[in-house]
Design a protein around this motif. Structure first.
Motif, PDB file in Angstrom:
ATOM      1  N   LEU A 299     -96.858  76.269   7.861  1.00  0.00           N
ATOM      2  CA  LEU A 299     -97.282  75.537   6.633  1.00  0.00           C
ATOM      3  C   LEU A 299     -98.587  76.101   6.566  1.00  0.00           C
ATOM      4  CD1 LEU A 299     -96.442  72.025   7.802  1.00  0.00           C
ATOM      5  CD2 LEU A 299     -95.286  73.443   6.052  1.00  0.00           C
ATOM      6  N   ASP A 300     -99.027  76.014   5.254  1.00  0.00           N
ATOM      7  CA  ASP A 300    -100.132  76.231   4.594  1.00  0.00           C
ATOM      8  C   ASP A 300    -100.852  74.935   4.148  1.00  0.00           C
ATOM      9  OD1 ASP A 300    -101.697  79.164   3.217  1.00  0.00           O
ATOM     10  OD2 ASP A 300    -102.087  77.223   2.350  1.00  0.00           O
ATOM     11  N   VAL A 301    -101.901  74.883   4.590  1.00  0.00           N
ATOM     12  CA  VAL A 301    -102.615  73.481   4.415  1.00  0.00           C
ATOM     13  C   VAL A 301    -104.084  73.904   3.804  1.00  0.00           C
ATOM     14  CG1 VAL A 301    -103.357  71.286   5.305  1.00  0.00           C
ATOM     15  CG2 VAL A 301    -101.528  72.241   6.284  1.00  0.00           C
ATOM     16  N   GLU A 302    -104.298  73.148   2.758  1.00  0.00           N
ATOM     17  CA  GLU A 302    -105.653  73.312   2.174  1.00  0.00           C
ATOM     18  C   GLU A 302    -106.058  71.721   1.870  1.00  0.00           C
ATOM     19  OE1 GLU A 302    -108.016  75.833  -1.144  1.00  0.00           O
ATOM     20  OE2 GLU A 302    -105.936  76.165  -0.899  1.00  0.00           O
TER      21      GLU A 302
ATOM     22  N   THR B 147    -116.549  69.041   2.564  1.00  0.00           N
ATOM     23  CA  THR B 147    -116.108  70.460   3.289  1.00  0.00           C
ATOM     24  C   THR B 147    -114.818  70.887   2.582  1.00  0.00           C
ATOM     25  OG1 THR B 147    -115.338  71.041   5.710  1.00  0.00           O
ATOM     26  CG2 THR B 147    -114.739  69.000   4.796  1.00  0.00           C
ATOM     27  N   HIS B 148    -114.480  72.183   2.952  1.00  0.00           N
ATOM     28  CA  HIS B 148    -113.246  72.600   2.337  1.00  0.00           C
ATOM     29  C   HIS B 148    -112.726  73.673   3.335  1.00  0.00           C
ATOM     30  CE1 HIS B 148    -111.364  76.213   0.028  1.00  0.00           C
ATOM     31  NE2 HIS B 148    -110.565  75.281  -0.084  1.00  0.00           N
ATOM     32  N   HIS B 149    -111.416  73.522   3.779  1.00  0.00           N
ATOM     33  CA  HIS B 149    -110.597  74.335   4.782  1.00  0.00           C
ATOM     34  C   HIS B 149    -109.284  74.539   4.427  1.00  0.00           C
ATOM     35  CE1 HIS B 149    -113.586  74.019   7.771  1.00  0.00           C
ATOM     36  NE2 HIS B 149    -113.786  72.603   7.645  1.00  0.00           N
ATOM     37  N   ARG B 150    -108.828  75.996   4.695  1.00  0.00           N
ATOM     38  CA  ARG B 150    -107.403  76.517   4.371  1.00  0.00           C
ATOM     39  C   ARG B 150    -107.147  76.752   5.610  1.00  0.00           C
ATOM     40  NH1 ARG B 150    -104.989  80.947   0.333  1.00  0.00           N
ATOM     41  NH2 ARG B 150    -102.754  80.709   1.105  1.00  0.00           N
ATOM     42  N   TYR B 151    -105.869  76.383   6.099  1.00  0.00           N
ATOM     43  CA  TYR B 151    -105.283  76.963   7.656  1.00  0.00           C
ATOM     44  C   TYR B 151    -104.044  76.956   7.473  1.00  0.00           C
ATOM     45  CZ  TYR B 151    -104.983  71.952   8.403  1.00  0.00           C
ATOM     46  OH  TYR B 151    -104.697  70.711   8.549  1.00  0.00           O
ATOM     47  N   GLN B 152    -103.071  77.613   8.641  1.00  0.00           N
ATOM     48  CA  GLN B 152    -101.879  77.461   8.742  1.00  0.00           C
ATOM     49  C   GLN B 152    -101.517  76.929  10.258  1.00  0.00           C
ATOM     50  OE1 GLN B 152    -100.326  81.583   7.736  1.00  0.00           O
ATOM     51  NE2 GLN B 152    -101.082  81.487   5.711  1.00  0.00           N
ATOM     52  N   LEU B 153    -100.405  76.294  10.477  1.00  0.00           N
ATOM     53  CA  LEU B 153    -100.037  75.908  11.529  1.00  0.00           C
ATOM     54  C   LEU B 153     -98.666  75.845  11.418  1.00  0.00           C
ATOM     55  CD1 LEU B 153    -100.858  72.031  11.695  1.00  0.00           C
ATOM     56  CD2 LEU B 153    -100.386  73.336   9.578  1.00  0.00           C
ATOM     57  N   PRO B 154     -98.001  75.770  12.768  1.00  0.00           N
ATOM     58  CA  PRO B 154     -96.461  75.338  12.941  1.00  0.00           C
ATOM     59  C   PRO B 154     -96.165  74.087  12.216  1.00  0.00           C
ATOM     60  CG  PRO B 154     -97.583  76.116  14.859  1.00  0.00           C
ATOM     61  CD  PRO B 154     -98.708  75.586  14.066  1.00  0.00           C
ATOM     62  N   GLU B 155     -94.777  74.075  11.545  1.00  0.00           N
ATOM     63  CA  GLU B 155     -94.273  72.949  11.278  1.00  0.00           C
ATOM     64  C   GLU B 155     -93.612  72.217  12.407  1.00  0.00           C
ATOM     65  OE1 GLU B 155     -90.026  72.107   8.952  1.00  0.00           O
ATOM     66  OE2 GLU B 155     -91.592  73.613   7.935  1.00  0.00           O
ATOM     67  N   LEU B 156     -94.139  71.136  12.595  1.00  0.00           N
ATOM     68  CA  LEU B 156     -93.753  70.240  13.724  1.00  0.00           C
ATOM     69  C   LEU B 156     -93.387  68.740  13.570  1.00  0.00           C
ATOM     70  CD1 LEU B 156     -95.976  71.805  16.343  1.00  0.00           C
ATOM     71  CD2 LEU B 156     -93.437  72.387  16.166  1.00  0.00           C
ATOM     72  N   GLU B 157     -92.611  68.130  14.358  1.00  0.00           N
ATOM     73  CA  GLU B 157     -92.709  66.738  14.032  1.00  0.00           C
ATOM     74  C   GLU B 157     -93.793  65.988  14.577  1.00  0.00           C
ATOM     75  OE1 GLU B 157     -89.939  65.160  13.227  1.00  0.00           O
ATOM     76  OE2 GLU B 157     -88.488  66.940  13.004  1.00  0.00           O
ATOM     77  N   ARG B 158     -93.766  64.547  14.010  1.00  0.00           N
ATOM     78  CA  ARG B 158     -95.016  63.989  14.202  1.00  0.00           C
ATOM     79  C   ARG B 158     -95.691  63.862  15.561  1.00  0.00           C
ATOM     80  NH1 ARG B 158     -95.642  57.679  12.024  1.00  0.00           N
ATOM     81  NH2 ARG B 158     -98.010  57.303  12.750  1.00  0.00           N
TER      82      ARG B 158
ATOM     83  N   GLY C 290    -113.241  60.972  -1.370  1.00  0.00           N
ATOM     84  CA  GLY C 290    -111.962  61.215  -1.625  1.00  0.00           C
ATOM     85  C   GLY C 290    -111.406  62.456  -0.973  1.00  0.00           C
ATOM     86  N   VAL C 291    -110.236  62.476  -0.542  1.00  0.00           N
ATOM     87  CA  VAL C 291    -109.628  63.696   0.143  1.00  0.00           C
ATOM     88  C   VAL C 291    -108.455  64.323  -0.906  1.00  0.00           C
ATOM     89  CG1 VAL C 291    -108.475  64.606   2.031  1.00  0.00           C
ATOM     90  CG2 VAL C 291    -110.161  62.728   2.483  1.00  0.00           C
ATOM     91  N   ILE C 292    -108.535  65.635  -1.059  1.00  0.00           N
ATOM     92  CA  ILE C 292    -107.373  66.266  -1.657  1.00  0.00           C
ATOM     93  C   ILE C 292    -106.801  67.223  -0.899  1.00  0.00           C
ATOM     94  CG2 ILE C 292    -106.930  67.823  -3.617  1.00  0.00           C
ATOM     95  CD1 ILE C 292    -109.280  66.779  -5.069  1.00  0.00           C
ATOM     96  N   VAL C 293    -105.373  67.175  -0.747  1.00  0.00           N
ATOM     97  CA  VAL C 293    -104.709  67.933   0.403  1.00  0.00           C
ATOM     98  C   VAL C 293    -103.389  68.620  -0.330  1.00  0.00           C
ATOM     99  CG1 VAL C 293    -103.211  67.735   2.394  1.00  0.00           C
ATOM    100  CG2 VAL C 293    -104.973  66.422   1.920  1.00  0.00           C
ATOM    101  N   ARG C 294    -103.324  69.748  -0.157  1.00  0.00           N
ATOM    102  CA  ARG C 294    -102.135  70.799  -0.615  1.00  0.00           C
ATOM    103  C   ARG C 294    -101.431  71.399   0.700  1.00  0.00           C
ATOM    104  NH1 ARG C 294     -99.903  75.606  -1.376  1.00  0.00           N
ATOM    105  NH2 ARG C 294     -98.919  76.202  -3.168  1.00  0.00           N
ATOM    106  N   VAL C 295    -100.078  70.796   0.837  1.00  0.00           N
ATOM    107  CA  VAL C 295     -99.411  71.351   1.873  1.00  0.00           C
ATOM    108  C   VAL C 295     -98.162  72.411   1.278  1.00  0.00           C
ATOM    109  CG1 VAL C 295     -97.778  70.814   3.696  1.00  0.00           C
ATOM    110  CG2 VAL C 295     -99.567  69.074   3.158  1.00  0.00           C
ATOM    111  N   GLY C 296     -98.078  73.520   1.757  1.00  0.00           N
ATOM    112  CA  GLY C 296     -97.131  74.559   1.192  1.00  0.00           C
ATOM    113  C   GLY C 296     -96.773  75.629   2.056  1.00  0.00           C
ATOM    114  N   ARG C 297     -96.219  76.669   1.842  1.00  0.00           N
ATOM    115  CA  ARG C 297     -95.750  77.720   2.556  1.00  0.00           C
ATOM    116  C   ARG C 297     -96.588  78.721   2.582  1.00  0.00           C
ATOM    117  NH1 ARG C 297     -92.465  75.570   6.112  1.00  0.00           N
ATOM    118  NH2 ARG C 297     -90.621  74.386   5.232  1.00  0.00           N
ATOM    119  N   PRO C 298     -96.988  79.662   3.475  1.00  0.00           N
ATOM    120  CA  PRO C 298     -97.738  80.770   3.559  1.00  0.00           C
ATOM    121  C   PRO C 298     -97.332  81.599   2.466  1.00  0.00           C
ATOM    122  CG  PRO C 298     -97.205  80.420   5.794  1.00  0.00           C
ATOM    123  CD  PRO C 298     -96.285  79.521   5.029  1.00  0.00           C
ATOM    124  N   GLU C 299     -98.275  82.517   1.892  1.00  0.00           N
ATOM    125  CA  GLU C 299     -98.032  83.392   0.780  1.00  0.00           C
ATOM    126  C   GLU C 299     -97.196  84.472   1.393  1.00  0.00           C
ATOM    127  OE1 GLU C 299    -101.641  84.339  -0.555  1.00  0.00           O
ATOM    128  OE2 GLU C 299    -101.788  82.714  -2.021  1.00  0.00           O
TER     129      GLU C 299
END
Length: 276
Positions: free
Chosen positions: A33-36, A104-115, A267-276
């Motif tokens: 997952l690609d999270v920003e 603060t602002h971050h973009r990172y990738q991590l494995p898609e996992l259950e809760r 406030g918090v803005i989150v985008r969850v997508g797939r890596p490019e």
């Protein structure tokens, strides 16, 4: 008959090998997952007087288990920072509007996992580190503004010490204007859950004016018989104000969409997508 048994044995062997290969492949093919995430504050007094805020809003329960970006633990969990931004337009709009300030602002990738397996990421802004950088760059610069915590931590109880517990001090760094966690995980849908404590910086002059106005009002209440000395004394022995807490979760129905977690003060803005 022997030939049939031999053929069956060969077929079973290949089937077992195939299952073993598929299982190993599944372990190594965990999708990413690609999270920003952007955390921003509302400038001025917006939201501060809209309701009565408690001194201790509680602590994010997963602080101790949270992982910091770019740490060795994060690398072991296959979490890595990513350069660039898919939210550049959002950042530009926030930067150009005096009502908001990006914390603060971050973009990172991590494995898609259950809760239960998904890592908890720690998000924070370190004011002490910023002060150190400011001191190195310009020794004559104005000192950092006080925070709500600074105001209340200076007020000690009868023991002469701050009433905040040592356990809370160890869990939550009181020198950080922002501290908490963000978790992105998959259930039936994807979810993004933020649990953050925000301790905004104050304009010292405004804080002093507000304190003086409150003191005048308390004295007027006493003179008019609407107040008493015991209540006045209890107000002056306030417990430390830990901060405003945002504890929200958003269901991500479609990858790539923006999701907003709201609070009157930040406030918090989150985008969850797939890596490019």
């Amino acid at each position: 008959m022997k030939r049939l048994l031999a053929l069956a044995g060969v077929t079973l062997t290949f089937s077992l090998l195939g299952l073993s290969h598929n299982a190993a492949q599944a372990e190594t093919d965990i999708r990413q997952l690609d999270v920003e995430v952007i955390v921003f504050q509302r400038n001025g007094d917006t939201g501060h007087d809209e309701e009565r805020w408690i001194n201790d809003p509680g602590m994010p329960p997963t602080l101790e288990a949270a992982v910091e970006l770019d740490s060795e633990e994060a690398r072991e969990l296959d979490i890595r920072s990513v350069s660039g931004s898919r939210l550049r337009d959002v950042l530009d709009r926030l930067d150009s509007d005096d009502r908001y300030e990006v914390l603060t602002h971050h973009r990172y990738q991590l494995p898609e996992l259950e809760r239960d397996d998904a890592p908890v990421l720690r998000l924070y802004v370190d004011r002490r580190a910023q002060e150190g950088r400011d001191a190195d760059s310009d020794a004559t610069e104005e000192p950092q503004q006080a925070t709500f915590q600074d105001e209340h931590l200076g007020q000690a109880g009868e023991s002469g010490e701050s009433e905040i517990s040592r356990e809370d001090e160890e869990q939550l760094d009181l020198a950080r204007p922002l501290d908490g966690t963000l978790t992105v995980y998959r259930n039936r849908f994807f979810h993004a859950a933020a649990d953050l404590i925000f301790n905004p910086e104050l304009d010292d002059r405004r804080a002093a004016e507000d304190a003086a106005q409150e003191r005048r009002q308390q004295l007027q209440d006493l003179l008019s018989g609407q107040g008493d000395f015991d209540s006045l004394r209890s107000r002056e022995q306030l417990e430390p104000f830990i901060g405003y807490r945002l504890n929200e979760r958003r269901r991500v129905r479609r990858l790539g969409e923006l999701h907003y977690l709201d609070h009157p003060r930040f406030g918090v803005i989150v985008r969850v997508g797939r890596p490019e």
